[in-house]
Scaffold this active site. Structure first.
Site, PDB file in Angstrom:
ATOM      1  N   PRO A 313       0.821  -1.217   0.000  1.00 55.43           N
ATOM      2  CA  PRO A 313       0.000   0.000   0.000  1.00 55.43           C
ATOM      3  C   PRO A 313       0.854   1.265   0.000  1.00 55.43           C
ATOM      4  O   PRO A 313       1.950   1.290   0.554  1.00 55.43           O
ATOM      5  CB  PRO A 313      -0.777  -0.124   1.317  1.00 55.43           C
ATOM      6  CG  PRO A 313       0.147  -0.891   2.210  1.00 55.43           C
ATOM      7  CD  PRO A 313       0.883  -1.858   1.317  1.00 55.43           C
ATOM      8  N   GLY A 314       0.353   2.307  -0.615  1.00 56.69           N
ATOM      9  CA  GLY A 314       1.028   3.602  -0.605  1.00 56.69           C
ATOM     10  C   GLY A 314       0.041   4.722  -0.356  1.00 56.69           C
ATOM     11  O   GLY A 314       0.103   5.435   0.644  1.00 56.69           O
ATOM     12  N   CYS A 391      -1.374  27.071 -19.117  1.00 55.78           N
ATOM     13  CA  CYS A 391      -1.961  27.349 -20.429  1.00 55.78           C
ATOM     14  C   CYS A 391      -2.671  26.121 -20.989  1.00 55.78           C
ATOM     15  O   CYS A 391      -2.356  25.649 -22.096  1.00 55.78           O
ATOM     16  CB  CYS A 391      -0.876  27.830 -21.387  1.00 55.78           C
ATOM     17  SG  CYS A 391      -0.085  29.352 -20.866  1.00 55.78           S
TER      18      CYS A 391
END
Length: 474
Positions: A313-314, A391
């Site tokens: 897991p992160g 942009c």
């Protein structure tokens, strides 16, 4: 209060647009008596004044607590079935030397996916034996370095890597432990770009080829086969995909036992978190218990010993521990035509960051929430779209949320649940400098990664004169 027809169906107009909805925010997030956002005992205005905006803020105590909670959940769930569990922190979510140390102190191991991530882990003093190296296209240099320093495991992602890792291990006189990444064919319930186990994609080898490739691994004295590895995707709420992947891999795991030891099974990560009100990810304890029960049931059906299990897991560890602070610049009301011939107003609130510090909305259409951070307000809320300054028309940080109608230039706003994959995906588009990362705890803030300066950007340009003071502007 009137709803705005431009609001998505899941977004409920709040009675109080100052409310910090849990579990979107770090555990220490609160409003001070004056109405300002405070995290880790530090108010937003102080963070902005001392470190500038945009600014990544990580609640250190909360991140550490989530790491410990995740490890305990899996260790306990699998211990109940008589086997062990190892938790690797998926460092691609957010990695600095300090965060690597937090994970080690919480008893986790570390998953890295490039030479750069490996370098950060080593610079943090992580024992290489506690590292796992991933990647679908590891360079020969990355493989050689990993073997040379004694990385605990290397996940083989292709047939070609069998020979490459074996050769590097032989050259360094090592026996390198390896896992084999399998494309299980499980279709995870997530965004197309986040599903990593579907048949037509770059990761892993087909399930049907696993036995042949494992046989090739076992022919090399310089390699030690640990087991199969699976990762079905990211930001997943439903546990059924993980359960099906475990079932498919264990069927092959059982066949492989006839040819030798298969001590473990790695089920990867990808557990989801709440980003907006209405998101209801399962508790990590429920995920762990569900996986442990499923693995135990399948092993019982197959008549095989239950292997040791690893997970990676992160996001679930650091995602909810982070927020991003921005300063508002321009606000603009835009009339949007409706299908019934009428119109509705969407307020664009532009901030001093955008897709360069959070690419996820542009990449995946990811949703986030936003709240005023420098003050509270009793003014009726309006539907806003938090836009960046780049942009691109797709430069959106928050597609839809409600803010008090008096939001204006100079206000600070905070976006929660940005601890994972924001800094990691940050860029210098339009030559914006990347934000600092600051850890807050017990009323103090400290810099984990300093803010980039324009000089940092220019010094890689061979036409730049480093004596030019203009390059020192932040």
């Amino acid at each position: 209060m009137l709803d705005n027809p431009l609001a998505p169906p899941w977004l409920i107009r709040p009675g109080d647009a100052n409310t910090l909805d849990q579990p979107l925010w770090p555990a220490t997030a609160r409003r001070t008596p004056s109405g300002e956002l405070e995290i880790g005992g530090v108010v937003a205005s102080r963070l902005a004044a001392d470190h500038g905006t945009p600014l990544y803020v990580v609640d250190e105590a909360y991140a550490r607590a989530r790491a410990g909670r995740t490890r305990e959940a899996f260790v306990s769930a699998f211990a109940a079935h008589g086997t062990s569990a190892t938790v690797y922190y998926a460092s691609k979510a957010l990695l600095t030397t300090e965060i690597a140390r937090w994970m080690m102190e919480a008893g986790l191991r570390l998953d890295v996916a490039s030479g750069g991530e490996l370098a950060v882990a080593l610079a943090a003093g992580v024992d290489p034996a506690r590292l796992g190296l991933h990647g679908n296209n590891k360079s020969l240099a990355e493989i050689d370095r990993a073997v040379a320093v004694g990385v605990g495991t290397i996940v083989l992602d292709s047939v070609a890597e069998v020979e490459r890792v074996a050769a590097a291990a032989h050259r360094h006189g090592r026996t390198q432990p390896v896992r084999l990444r399998i494309n299980s064919g499980v279709h995870a319930h997530t965004h197309e770009y986040l599903a990593t186990a579907r048949e037509d994609q770059k990761f892993g080898i087909p399930l049907a080829d696993a036995a042949e490739v494992v046989s090739a691994i076992r022919e090399h004295d310089s390699l030690r086969f640990l087991g199969l590895h699976s990762h079905i995707g990211s930001q997943i709420f439903r546990v059924d995909g993980f359960l099906e992947a475990a079932r498919r891999l264990l069927a092959v795991h059982a066949e492989l036992l006839a040819g030798g030891d298969v001590p473990e099974l790695n089920l990867g990560g990808g557990f989801g978190i709440a980003y907006v009100v209405g998101d209801e990810p399962p508790a990590i304890e429920d995920v762990a218990a569900g996986l442990a029960d499923a693995v135990a049931d399948v092993c019982r059906e197959l008549g095989i010993p239950m292997p040791a299990v690893a997970v990676e897991p992160g996001r679930t560890i650091v995602g909810p521990a982070g927020i991003t602070l921005y300063e508002v610049g321009t606000t603009k009301d835009v009339a949007v035509a409706l299908e019934d011939g009428g119109s509705a107003v969407r307020r664009y609130v532009s901030v001093d960051g955008g897709m360069s510090d959070n690419a996820r909305p542009a990449l995946y259409g990811a949703d986030y929430a936003v709240r005023l951070a420098s003050r509270s307000s009793s003014v009726e809320p309006v539907l806003v779209r938090l836009a960046g300054k780049h942009c691109e028309s797709g430069d959106i940080v928050v597609h839809a949320d409600w803010l008090p109608g008096d939001v204006e230039a100079g206000d600070l706003v905070a976006v929660p649940a940005t601890g994972a994959y924001c800094f990691s995906l940050a860029s210098n588009y339009n030559y914006l400098t990347r934000p600092a990362i600051v850890a807050v705890r017990d009323g103090a803030a400290r810099t984990l990664v300093r803010r980039e300066t324009e000089h940092d950007l220019l010094r890689r340009d061979t036409g730049f004169d480093p004596t030019d003071d203009q390059g020192d502007t932040e």
